[in-house]
Design a protein around this motif. Structure first.
Motif, PDB file in Angstrom:
ATOM      1  N   ARG A  88       0.809  -1.224   0.000  1.00  0.00           N
ATOM      2  CA  ARG A  88       0.000   0.000   0.000  1.00  0.00           C
ATOM      3  C   ARG A  88       0.842   1.274   0.000  1.00  0.00           C
ATOM      4  O   ARG A  88       0.358   2.347   0.367  1.00  0.00           O
ATOM      5  N   ASP A 103      -4.940   1.082  -2.044  1.00  0.00           N
ATOM      6  CA  ASP A 103      -6.228   0.888  -1.381  1.00  0.00           C
ATOM      7  C   ASP A 103      -7.353   1.216  -2.362  1.00  0.00           C
ATOM      8  O   ASP A 103      -7.258   2.176  -3.138  1.00  0.00           O
ATOM      9  N   HIS A 139      -8.109  -3.922  -2.034  1.00  0.00           N
ATOM     10  CA  HIS A 139      -6.958  -3.357  -2.727  1.00  0.00           C
ATOM     11  C   HIS A 139      -7.096  -3.571  -4.224  1.00  0.00           C
ATOM     12  O   HIS A 139      -7.707  -4.557  -4.672  1.00  0.00           O
TER      13      HIS A 139
END
Length: 246
Positions: free
Chosen positions: A107, A137, A237
């Motif tokens: 991320r 994300d 995600h």
């Protein structure tokens, strides 16, 4: 309802079976994505990803950029002779066109709010034809976190940049598949594909693995075979692959 409780997003807790599955999917996606020939890879995952070790085992050399803000995981501290760890807050130490591929997992492009600037640097250091694998994300996760915190007014906002306040006080940036595509093309890269990291729900994974722990490989294969590109309606995600034009 949050697809995965915020306190479970670090990979611990009651959703252990799901995270076992999740990391197996990540490993298989990377295995399929890695260059066929020994190459020089740049990893931007802040010392928290498993990609450098996997890439090194596959015969590649890796420059791993560590995050000053967070320590590397203990099991990542013993680097092989194929992994060079560097502490830096930008890519100024690398010359133009010097790496064959870039991995941006964990991320990192959501935690780094100025994502456009990072991808411009990635474009600069990539060789022509070089590729980048990135994970961010999703809008699904961002809206679920807002709903969990009763920020209902924020759910009605349709601004181009969606910044999400987390319960721990941190801020992350969430994306739709369209925004990921714009981000990639805006940096001068060509999109190869964009898809959810996983579409199977934690409850489904838990049920299947609870019935037969040997079914993990089947679950991972099913996950990767059923994913469709540009679907941002599911999954916490989004993962994308892009290439620098020749």
């Amino acid at each position: 309802m949050l697809p995965i409780p915020a306190n479970e997003l670090n990979g611990s807790g009651a959703l252990g079976p799901y995270w076992t599955f999740y990391h197996a999917v990540v490993a298989e996606q990377l295995r399929q994505w890695l260059p066929d020939r020994p190459s020089l890879l740049l990893d931007l995952s802040g010392g928290r990803g498993r990609g450098p070790a996997q890439a090194a085992r596959a015969g590649h050399r890796v420059i791993e950029v560590l995050d000053f803000r967070k320590p590397a995981e203990p099991w990542l501290r013993d680097a092989s002779d194929r992994i060079q760890k560097v502490r830096a807050d930008d890519l100024g130490f690398l010359p133009d066109g010097s790496v064959d591929a870039v991995i941006a997992e964990e991320r990192v492009l959501s935690v780094e709010i100025m994502t456009e600037s990072v991808l411009e640097d990635v474009f600069r250091v990539l060789k022509p034809g070089g590729r980048v694998l990135m994970c961010v994300d999703s809008l699904v996760l961002g809206m679920a976190i807002l709903a969990e915190q009763n920020y209902w007014a924020h759910l009605c906002q349709t601004g181009e940049v969606m910044l999400i306040p987390w319960p721990d006080g941190s801020i992350t940036r969430c994306f739709t598949s369209g925004q990921v595509r714009e981000l990639i093309t805006g940096a001068g890269l060509e999109v190869e594909w964009i898809r959810p990291r996983t579409v199977l729900s934690p409850s489904t994974v838990d049920h299947v693995l609870g019935s037969d722990s040997r079914s993990l490989a089947w679950l991972v294969r099913t996950e990767l075979e059923t994913q469709s590109d540009d679907d941002d309606t599911v999954g916490i995600h989004l993962v994308a692959s892009a290439r620098k034009p020749l």
